[in-house]
Enzyme design. Structure first.
Site, PDB file in Angstrom:
ATOM      1  N   SER A   7      99.570  73.583  40.758  1.00 34.11           N
ATOM      2  CA  SER A   7      98.113  73.426  40.912  1.00 34.11           C
ATOM      3  C   SER A   7      97.295  73.984  39.752  1.00 34.11           C
ATOM      4  O   SER A   7      96.187  74.476  39.962  1.00 34.11           O
ATOM      5  CB  SER A   7      97.641  74.050  42.227  1.00 34.11           C
ATOM      6  N   GLY A  51     101.062  68.858  36.921  1.00 31.65           N
ATOM      7  CA  GLY A  51     101.295  67.579  37.573  1.00 31.65           C
ATOM      8  C   GLY A  51      99.982  66.846  37.794  1.00 31.65           C
ATOM      9  O   GLY A  51      99.488  66.139  36.911  1.00 31.65           O
ATOM     10  N   GLY A  52      99.389  67.040  38.959  1.00 35.99           N
ATOM     11  CA  GLY A  52      98.178  66.312  39.360  1.00 35.99           C
ATOM     12  C   GLY A  52      97.090  66.267  38.285  1.00 35.99           C
ATOM     13  O   GLY A  52      96.552  65.193  37.991  1.00 35.99           O
ATOM     14  N   ASN A  63     103.369  66.385  33.550  1.00 34.51           N
ATOM     15  CA  ASN A  63     104.365  65.608  34.299  1.00 34.51           C
ATOM     16  C   ASN A  63     103.616  64.535  35.087  1.00 34.51           C
ATOM     17  O   ASN A  63     102.993  64.836  36.106  1.00 34.51           O
ATOM     18  CB  ASN A  63     105.153  66.539  35.229  1.00 34.51           C
ATOM     19  N   LYS A  80     104.839  62.222  36.767  1.00 36.59           N
ATOM     20  CA  LYS A  80     105.604  61.794  37.948  1.00 36.59           C
ATOM     21  C   LYS A  80     105.615  60.263  38.013  1.00 36.59           C
ATOM     22  O   LYS A  80     105.556  59.615  36.973  1.00 36.59           O
ATOM     23  CB  LYS A  80     105.031  62.430  39.224  1.00 36.59           C
ATOM     24  N   HIS A 123     113.434  69.700  38.881  1.00 38.66           N
ATOM     25  CA  HIS A 123     112.115  69.727  39.529  1.00 38.66           C
ATOM     26  C   HIS A 123     112.306  69.724  41.053  1.00 38.66           C
ATOM     27  O   HIS A 123     113.220  69.080  41.559  1.00 38.66           O
ATOM     28  CB  HIS A 123     111.283  68.516  39.091  1.00 38.66           C
ATOM     29  N   GLU A 159     108.003  77.311  39.342  1.00 45.13           N
ATOM     30  CA  GLU A 159     107.128  76.443  40.124  1.00 45.13           C
ATOM     31  C   GLU A 159     107.344  76.725  41.610  1.00 45.13           C
ATOM     32  O   GLU A 159     108.229  76.123  42.235  1.00 45.13           O
ATOM     33  CB  GLU A 159     107.457  74.978  39.849  1.00 45.13           C
TER      34      GLU A 159
HETATM   35  C1  PEP Z   1     104.580  69.808  39.504  1.00 48.63           C
HETATM   36  O1  PEP Z   1     104.836  69.044  40.430  1.00 48.63           O
HETATM   37  O2  PEP Z   1     105.434  70.110  38.649  1.00 48.63           O
HETATM   38  C2  PEP Z   1     103.255  70.397  39.423  1.00 48.63           C
HETATM   39  C3  PEP Z   1     103.069  71.487  38.715  1.00 48.63           C
HETATM   40  O3  PEP Z   1     102.296  69.725  40.116  1.00 48.63           O
HETATM   41  P1  PEP Z   1     100.774  70.169  40.322  1.00 48.63           P
HETATM   42  O4  PEP Z   1     100.229  70.586  39.000  1.00 48.63           O
HETATM   43  O5  PEP Z   1     100.113  68.914  40.851  1.00 48.63           O
HETATM   44  O6  PEP Z   1     100.780  71.268  41.305  1.00 48.63           O
END
Ligand code: PEP
Length: 254
Positions: free
Chosen positions: A216, A237-238, A8, A10, A93, A165
């Site tokens: 994360s 995400g990140g 993702n 974002k 989300h 999540e």
């Molecule tokens: C998210 O926002 O869906 C997510 C999993 O972010 P991150 O991997 O950065 O925690």
């Protein structure tokens, strides 16, 4: 075991950056056995279609509106993202639930629209830190599932994936008081989710539905999280912003 690995991005990347990203991801994951999905901003869906066709990588959108068309300035519908190349869509989300005040009723309508248009839905659920502190996390997630899937038939569930999540474990929400989630905590919630699907639908549905984890996941912990047989995949995400890192996670054999 093959896993589902969803990136993702974002609200990140401009088209020229995403083009390079997509080409690189296609090349680096060509031998992967996993189901890989990248979710760029809407503006890059057609670029994704152009540069990922013929690759292992599927395309997802990060959101949709629940109506097909009309006077909804600024919104994008399920058939529009499908036409642009998406086969998946993330719905519910926590960024959208919290920052854009999306309700479960709205999320439910979006899911119905996505399914009616033949899209696969990645339904995100998960509690915040306060809810976990109050030991309400299981009831909270059960209610999200019940409300979000209201009126959805069992045969439609094969196009629904549930991503657990925990909001507090998402990289951008982490604070000093939070801790990393344990395997035990992930497995317990995955079990609660499957049991709720069993209660609402059937044992078969609860066994077949894919349950992912997100929060994360990065180069330091992905092996531990994804080698867990309770977890069917991850939403990232990140760590998906760096194509090299995301490709490492996406091409691994679990
Ligand atoms: C998210 O926002 O869906 C997510 C999993 O972010 P991150 O991997 O950065 O925690």
């Amino acid at each position: 075991m093959n896993k589902i690995i969803i990136g993702n991005l974002k609200m990140n990347t401009i088209a020229s950056e995403f083009k390079v990203y997509a080409m690189s991801l296609a090349t680096k994951t060509k031998n992967s056995k996993n189901e890989i999905v990248i979710c760029p901003p809407f503006t890059h869906l057609t670029t994704a279609k152009e540069f990922l066709s013929g690759s292992k990588v599927k395309i997802g959108a990060q959101n949709i509106f629940d109506e097909e068309k009309g006077a909804y300035t600024g919104e994008i519908s399920a058939n529009m993202i499908k036409d642009a190349g998406a086969t998946y869509v993330i719905i519910g989300h926590s960024d959208r639930r919290n920052k854009f005040k999306e309700t479960d009723k709205f999320i439910n309508r979006k899911i119905k629209s996505a399914l009616a248009n033949g899209l696969k839905v990645v339904l995100c659920v998960g509690e915040n830190w306060q809810t976990r502190q109050n030991k309400q996390e299981y009831d909270f997630v059960r209610k999200q599932i019940d409300d979000d899937l209201k009126g959805i038939y069992e045969n439609e569930l094969e196009s629904v994936l549930i991503a657990y999540e925990p909001i507090w474990a998402i990289s951008t929400n982490k604070t000093a008081e939070n801790r990393n989630i344990s395997k035990k905590d992930i497995n317990k919630m995955v079990d609660v989710i499957r049991k709720e699907i069993e209660t609402q639908y059937s044992t078969k549905a609860s066994e077949q539905i894919k349950v992912l984890y997100g929060g994360s996941v990065d180069l330091n912990n992905y092996k531990k999280i994804l080698s867990n047989e309770f977890v069917d995949g991850a939403i990232i995400g990140g760590a998906s912003l760096n194509v090299d890192n995301f490709s490492v996670i996406a091409r691994e054999t679990y």
